[in-house]
Design an enzyme around this catalytic site. Structure first.
Site, mmCIF file in Angstrom:
data_model
loop_
_atom_site.group_PDB
_atom_site.id
_atom_site.type_symbol
_atom_site.label_atom_id
_atom_site.label_comp_id
_atom_site.label_asym_id
_atom_site.label_seq_id
_atom_site.Cartn_x
_atom_site.Cartn_y
_atom_site.Cartn_z
ATOM 1 N N LYS A 1 0.855 -1.196 0.000
ATOM 2 C CA LYS A 1 0.000 0.000 0.000
ATOM 3 C C LYS A 1 0.882 1.234 0.000
ATOM 4 C CE LYS A 1 -4.324 1.292 0.109
ATOM 5 N NZ LYS A 1 -5.394 0.639 -0.671
ATOM 6 N N ASN B 1 -12.557 -0.628 2.511
ATOM 7 C CA ASN B 1 -11.455 -1.423 3.079
ATOM 8 C C ASN B 1 -11.406 -1.251 4.589
ATOM 9 O OD1 ASN B 1 -10.259 -2.423 0.621
ATOM 10 N ND2 ASN B 1 -9.585 -0.331 0.220
ATOM 11 N N THR C 1 -15.117 -3.604 -9.024
ATOM 12 C CA THR C 1 -15.279 -3.715 -7.569
ATOM 13 C C THR C 1 -16.757 -3.883 -7.230
ATOM 14 O OG1 THR C 1 -13.316 -2.391 -7.219
ATOM 15 C CG2 THR C 1 -14.827 -2.566 -5.359
ATOM 16 N N ALA D 1 -18.132 3.779 1.954
ATOM 17 C CA ALA D 1 -17.442 5.063 2.169
ATOM 18 C C ALA D 1 -16.007 4.748 2.590
ATOM 19 C CB ALA D 1 -18.204 5.878 3.210
ATOM 20 N N VAL E 1 -18.173 3.534 -6.484
ATOM 21 C CA VAL E 1 -18.599 2.131 -6.334
ATOM 22 C C VAL E 1 -20.028 2.065 -5.776
ATOM 23 C CG1 VAL E 1 -18.063 -0.108 -5.309
ATOM 24 C CG2 VAL E 1 -16.202 1.415 -5.945
HETATM 25 N N1 NAD Z 1 -12.853 1.965 -6.331
HETATM 26 C C1 NAD Z 1 -12.439 0.721 -6.184
HETATM 27 O O1 NAD Z 1 -12.209 -0.009 -7.156
HETATM 28 C C2 NAD Z 1 -12.269 0.143 -4.813
HETATM 29 C C3 NAD Z 1 -11.644 -1.109 -4.681
HETATM 30 C C4 NAD Z 1 -11.541 -1.673 -3.402
HETATM 31 C C5 NAD Z 1 -12.002 -0.964 -2.298
HETATM 32 N N2 NAD Z 1 -12.565 0.274 -2.485
HETATM 33 C C6 NAD Z 1 -13.016 0.998 -1.308
HETATM 34 O O2 NAD Z 1 -14.412 1.211 -1.415
HETATM 35 C C7 NAD Z 1 -14.778 2.464 -0.838
HETATM 36 C C8 NAD Z 1 -15.532 3.284 -1.862
HETATM 37 O O3 NAD Z 1 -14.696 3.482 -2.988
HETATM 38 P P1 NAD Z 1 -15.052 4.565 -4.102
HETATM 39 O O4 NAD Z 1 -14.061 4.375 -5.187
HETATM 40 O O5 NAD Z 1 -16.507 4.519 -4.399
HETATM 41 O O6 NAD Z 1 -14.726 5.902 -3.315
HETATM 42 P P2 NAD Z 1 -15.327 7.360 -3.575
HETATM 43 O O7 NAD Z 1 -14.350 8.293 -2.959
HETATM 44 O O8 NAD Z 1 -15.718 7.537 -5.006
HETATM 45 O O9 NAD Z 1 -16.692 7.353 -2.726
HETATM 46 C C9 NAD Z 1 -16.737 7.369 -1.337
HETATM 47 C C10 NAD Z 1 -18.014 8.125 -0.960
HETATM 48 O O10 NAD Z 1 -18.172 8.025 0.450
HETATM 49 C C11 NAD Z 1 -18.599 9.294 0.948
HETATM 50 N N3 NAD Z 1 -18.260 9.344 2.358
HETATM 51 C C12 NAD Z 1 -17.060 9.545 2.939
HETATM 52 N N4 NAD Z 1 -17.168 9.487 4.276
HETATM 53 C C13 NAD Z 1 -18.468 9.242 4.543
HETATM 54 C C14 NAD Z 1 -19.203 9.065 5.741
HETATM 55 N N5 NAD Z 1 -18.626 9.143 6.941
HETATM 56 N N6 NAD Z 1 -20.545 8.824 5.647
HETATM 57 C C15 NAD Z 1 -21.153 8.766 4.453
HETATM 58 N N7 NAD Z 1 -20.494 8.923 3.275
HETATM 59 C C16 NAD Z 1 -19.184 9.157 3.328
HETATM 60 C C17 NAD Z 1 -17.902 10.308 0.077
HETATM 61 O O11 NAD Z 1 -18.551 11.557 0.098
HETATM 62 C C18 NAD Z 1 -17.965 9.617 -1.306
HETATM 63 O O12 NAD Z 1 -19.143 9.994 -1.998
HETATM 64 C C19 NAD Z 1 -13.471 3.087 -0.357
HETATM 65 O O13 NAD Z 1 -13.285 2.760 1.002
HETATM 66 C C20 NAD Z 1 -12.412 2.386 -1.178
HETATM 67 O O14 NAD Z 1 -11.163 2.314 -0.519
HETATM 68 C C21 NAD Z 1 -12.719 0.835 -3.700
#
Ligand code: NAD
Length: 338
Positions: free
Chosen positions: A77, A256, A151, A233, A181
């Site tokens: 990471k 994660n 994802t 989130a 996602v």
């Molecule tokens: N994008 C991927 O391919 C992928 C792969 C594995 C894991 N993930 C994990 O999945 C999660 C979502 O990924 P993503 O790409 O959609 O991220 P993103 O940043 O596009 O979306 C995250 C959303 O969560 C919201 N958010 C943040 N804190 C919050 C809270 N306390 N309450 C409510 N909403 C909140 C944000 O405003 C945002 O709209 C992340 O934790 C990321 O690490 C993503």
């Protein structure tokens, strides 16, 4: 008596970017199965040490995620720990160059991809500056593009396995986080006839969610009575306290490191709440990226491997049930040794 905590990883590199001044941690948890792989997180932290801790935790989870997905990679990471006030956008190219330099110094032992705060275009820049060690460049630049759809596909496979033999139609599902996602998961669940409730800290997303047919709420979704809660989130959603008040029967999502500590898994198990570990449910993105870019898979083969997350989920849940284990423990037992 105090005990010294031993270092469970393989390597940890922390540098202060010479151009940006930002602390950049690259944690390599394991290369036993192959090069370490894991996304590049760029976000503010209370202190650079919190960023290092996050890199260590997330890299360990990546080792289990790769092993459970049957990928010839280990866990790593990158965390760029921004100051609380964030980074002046004009300095971003400097930061990306510093991150690329830190990754290049590891000579291919670690490869990166997008994560919170980084994009496919950043991966193209890192790929160019770090001699190729980045996945998920935009498709028009030779990469497999954003991993969000893959994802989401993997989370939906895990969700279906988690609710089986019931179907998704008619279930009340809460999606916490309407980002790239979360939004795709919502769309698919609505198409399958679920009743979807959404929340996000960004209330500007409300009209988009409502236009899709979801119900927007400002309530704490963790406490809501739901068939399924989808944490989409940031990590750390489930504490001992929030697990004790959780109203969902099943929890499965892409975020994660959803549990702040492993003991939370016991609270969930003892309350009869099924938690599908994020290392199982969120592997679709990495499977797609390495499948398409490094393992010679076409789209159909990559999708078939993502859909197999349903089989891994079923195996984890059945082992946990048979032996009375938490699902975290069951997932670890099923992961081939690194
Ligand atoms: N994008 C991927 O391919 C992928 C792969 C594995 C894991 N993930 C994990 O999945 C999660 C979502 O990924 P993503 O790409 O959609 O991220 P993103 O940043 O596009 O979306 C995250 C959303 O969560 C919201 N958010 C943040 N804190 C919050 C809270 N306390 N309450 C409510 N909403 C909140 C944000 O405003 C945002 O709209 C992340 O934790 C990321 O690490 C993503």
């Amino acid at each position: 008596m105090s005990r010294t905590e031993s270092f469970a990883g393989e390597a940890l590199q922390v540098v202060r970017g010479t151009r940006s001044g930002v602390a950049i941690a690259v944690a390599i948890h394991s290369t036993a199965r192959g090069p370490a792989i894991g996304g590049c997180r760029i976000k503010p932290y209370p202190s650079w040490r919190d960023g290092v801790d996050d890199a260590l935790r997330l890299s360990a989870a990546m080792t289990t995620k790769c092993a459970l997905a049957g990928l010839p990679y280990g866990g790593g990471k990158t965390v760029a720990a921004l100051p609380a006030e964030g980074l002046d956008p004009a300095r971003r190219p400097d930061l990306i160059a510093d991150i690329a330099e830190a990754i290049a110094a590891l000579g291919g032992r670690y490869r990166t991809g997008p994560d919170i705060g980084s994009t496919s275009q950043d991966m193209a820049d890192i790929h160019r500056l770090a001699h190729g060690w980045a996945f998920c460049r935009p498709e028009e630049q030779g990469g497999s593009g954003t991993s969000s759809a893959a994802t989401a596909r993997g989370v939906l496979a895990a969700l279906r396995a988690g609710v089986a033999p019931r179907s998704v139609a008619g279930l009340r599902v809460g999606v916490l986080g309407f980002g790239s996602v979360g939004r795709l998961i919502c769309e698919s669940l609505l198409e399958q006839g679920a009743d979807v409730v959404v929340t996000d800290v960004d209330s500007g997303l409300r009209p988009v969610a409502e236009q899709l047919g979801a119900t927007w709420t400002e309530a704490d979704l963790v406490r809501e009575p739901l068939d399924v809660l989808v944490p989409a989130a940031t990590g750390g959603l489930l504490t001992v306290e929030s697990a004790a008040g959780c109203g969902a029967s099943l929890i499965v999502g892409p975020a994660n490191n959803q549990l702040v500590a492993e003991e939370v898994a016991m609270v969930l198990r003892d309350r009869g709440i099924t938690w599908i570990p994020d290392v199982v449910a969120s592997a679709g993105g990495i499977i797609h990226a390495v499948g398409r870019e490094a393992l010679g898979m076409d789209e159909a083969a990559a999708n078939a491997k993502i859909d197999a997350i349903a089989d891994t989920t079923a195996a984890v849940l059945s082992l946990a049930r048979e032996r009375g284990l938490t699902t975290v423990r069951a997932a670890r037992e099923l992961a081939p040794p690194a």
